[in-house]
Design an enzyme around this catalytic site. Structure first.
Site, mmCIF file in Angstrom:
data_model
loop_
_atom_site.group_PDB
_atom_site.id
_atom_site.type_symbol
_atom_site.label_atom_id
_atom_site.label_comp_id
_atom_site.label_asym_id
_atom_site.label_seq_id
_atom_site.Cartn_x
_atom_site.Cartn_y
_atom_site.Cartn_z
ATOM 1 N N PRO A 19 23.181 -10.649 35.039
ATOM 2 C CA PRO A 19 23.461 -11.798 35.483
ATOM 3 C C PRO A 19 24.738 -12.696 34.615
ATOM 4 O O PRO A 19 24.627 -12.376 33.521
ATOM 5 C CB PRO A 19 22.113 -12.567 34.988
ATOM 6 C CG PRO A 19 21.419 -11.607 34.065
ATOM 7 C CD PRO A 19 21.774 -10.276 34.507
ATOM 8 N N HIS A 121 28.522 -3.447 26.217
ATOM 9 C CA HIS A 121 28.638 -4.991 26.258
ATOM 10 C C HIS A 121 30.060 -5.260 25.721
ATOM 11 O O HIS A 121 30.579 -4.620 25.165
ATOM 12 C CB HIS A 121 27.413 -5.299 25.045
ATOM 13 C CG HIS A 121 26.245 -4.871 25.417
ATOM 14 N ND1 HIS A 121 25.577 -5.975 26.341
ATOM 15 C CD2 HIS A 121 25.301 -4.192 24.882
ATOM 16 C CE1 HIS A 121 24.306 -5.230 26.673
ATOM 17 N NE2 HIS A 121 24.221 -4.214 25.853
ATOM 18 N N ARG A 128 26.176 -11.032 16.644
ATOM 19 C CA ARG A 128 25.638 -12.518 17.218
ATOM 20 C C ARG A 128 24.547 -12.812 17.123
ATOM 21 O O ARG A 128 24.062 -12.527 15.996
ATOM 22 C CB ARG A 128 25.892 -12.462 18.970
ATOM 23 C CG ARG A 128 27.482 -11.929 19.134
ATOM 24 C CD ARG A 128 27.538 -11.876 20.699
ATOM 25 N NE ARG A 128 27.669 -13.319 21.339
ATOM 26 C CZ ARG A 128 27.439 -13.603 22.618
ATOM 27 N NH1 ARG A 128 27.515 -12.736 23.617
ATOM 28 N NH2 ARG A 128 27.266 -14.958 23.249
HETATM 29 O O1 CA2 Z 1 28.628 -8.874 25.487
HETATM 30 C C1 CA2 Z 1 27.919 -8.758 26.633
HETATM 31 O O2 CA2 Z 1 28.395 -7.954 27.461
HETATM 32 C C2 CA2 Z 1 26.594 -9.181 26.951
HETATM 33 O O3 CA2 Z 1 25.816 -8.260 27.619
HETATM 34 C C3 CA2 Z 1 26.907 -10.575 27.846
HETATM 35 C C4 CA2 Z 1 25.626 -11.185 28.319
HETATM 36 C C5 CA2 Z 1 24.975 -11.720 26.909
HETATM 37 O O4 CA2 Z 1 23.505 -12.340 27.297
HETATM 38 C C6 CA2 Z 1 24.572 -10.480 26.160
HETATM 39 O O5 CA2 Z 1 24.012 -10.666 25.049
HETATM 40 C C7 CA2 Z 1 25.872 -9.564 25.823
HETATM 41 C C8 CA2 Z 1 26.107 -12.521 28.838
HETATM 42 C C9 CA2 Z 1 26.939 -12.345 30.205
HETATM 43 C C10 CA2 Z 1 27.326 -13.890 30.590
HETATM 44 O O6 CA2 Z 1 28.444 -13.651 30.966
HETATM 45 C C11 CA2 Z 1 29.367 -14.773 31.348
HETATM 46 C C12 CA2 Z 1 30.671 -14.643 31.722
HETATM 47 C C13 CA2 Z 1 31.209 -15.635 31.731
HETATM 48 C C14 CA2 Z 1 30.987 -16.926 31.656
HETATM 49 C C15 CA2 Z 1 29.463 -17.218 31.347
HETATM 50 C C16 CA2 Z 1 28.647 -16.048 31.018
#
Ligand code: CA2
Length: 170
Positions: A19, A121, A128
């Site tokens: 997501p 990731h 974090r």
């Molecule tokens: O660092 C990563 O790749 C994560 O999987 C990204 C997730 C986060 O919940 C994980 O802890 C680490 C969040 C993805 C959200 O992506 C966005 C991209 C642009 C703007 C807002 C959110």
């Protein structure tokens, strides 16, 4: 072709994204950077092409590689995509995004299909908030790549191919 060249059947890789990763490059650029998911996919395809057809040196792999990219904001859709991969995909690269830290369903689906998994990731989840330190995927994955931004996907795809090549040699 050198000794390091791997000869194998077609390798089928699936790169799954959870997501909000469709927003990459558009929002929260301070954390997730300015590169879109489409650019990450294009970069992986370019890298694969160079691995298979480098100029002036033997190819690292002598195999066809099929790469499928998929993103969904829905847990059940990701579970279904994983189930569909059974028997037709050789390795899954997955950034489950927030589901990393919550989804027993995605973990169970990955276990059920018995396909090797590499977790990726963009950010270093271990640096974090504490709730991001635990992953439901890491202990069932071949390996985890974190904190290297979009490059992590390219590394994961290459690591996946090298892993499949090792399996083919065994
Ligand atoms: O660092 C990563 O790749 C994560 O999987 C990204 C997730 C986060 O919940 C994980 O802890 C680490 C969040 C993805 C959200 O992506 C966005 C991209 C642009 C703007 C807002 C959110």
């Amino acid at each position: 072709m050198s000794d390091a060249t791997v000869v194998a059947k077609t390798m089928r890789l699936l790169v799954l994204n959870g997501p909000n990763l469709n927003l990459l490059g558009l929002r929260e650029t301070a954390i997730y950077g300015r590169t879109s998911l489409a650019s990450i996919e294009a970069d992986c395809r370019l890298h694969l092409d160079r691995m298979c057809r480098p100029t002036g040196q033997p190819p690292l792999i002598d195999a066809e590689v099929e790469l499928d990219f998929f993103q969904s904001n829905h847990e059940g859709v990701l579970v279904e995509r994983i189930q569909q991969a059974r028997g037709v995909v050789d390795l899954i690269v997955i950034n489950p995004a927030a589901y990393t830290h919550t989804s027993v369903a995605i973990r169970d689906a990955l276990l059920a299909v018995e396909i090797p998994v590499i977790e990726v990731h963009l950010s270093n989840i271990h640096k974090r908030e504490p709730f991001r330190h635990h992953s439901y995927i890491s202990d069932i994955a071949v390996g985890q790549i974190v904190g290297l931004g979009p490059d992590g996907y390219r590394f994961a795809v290459e690591a996946g191919i090298r892993h499949l090549a090792r399996l083919a040699r065994e």
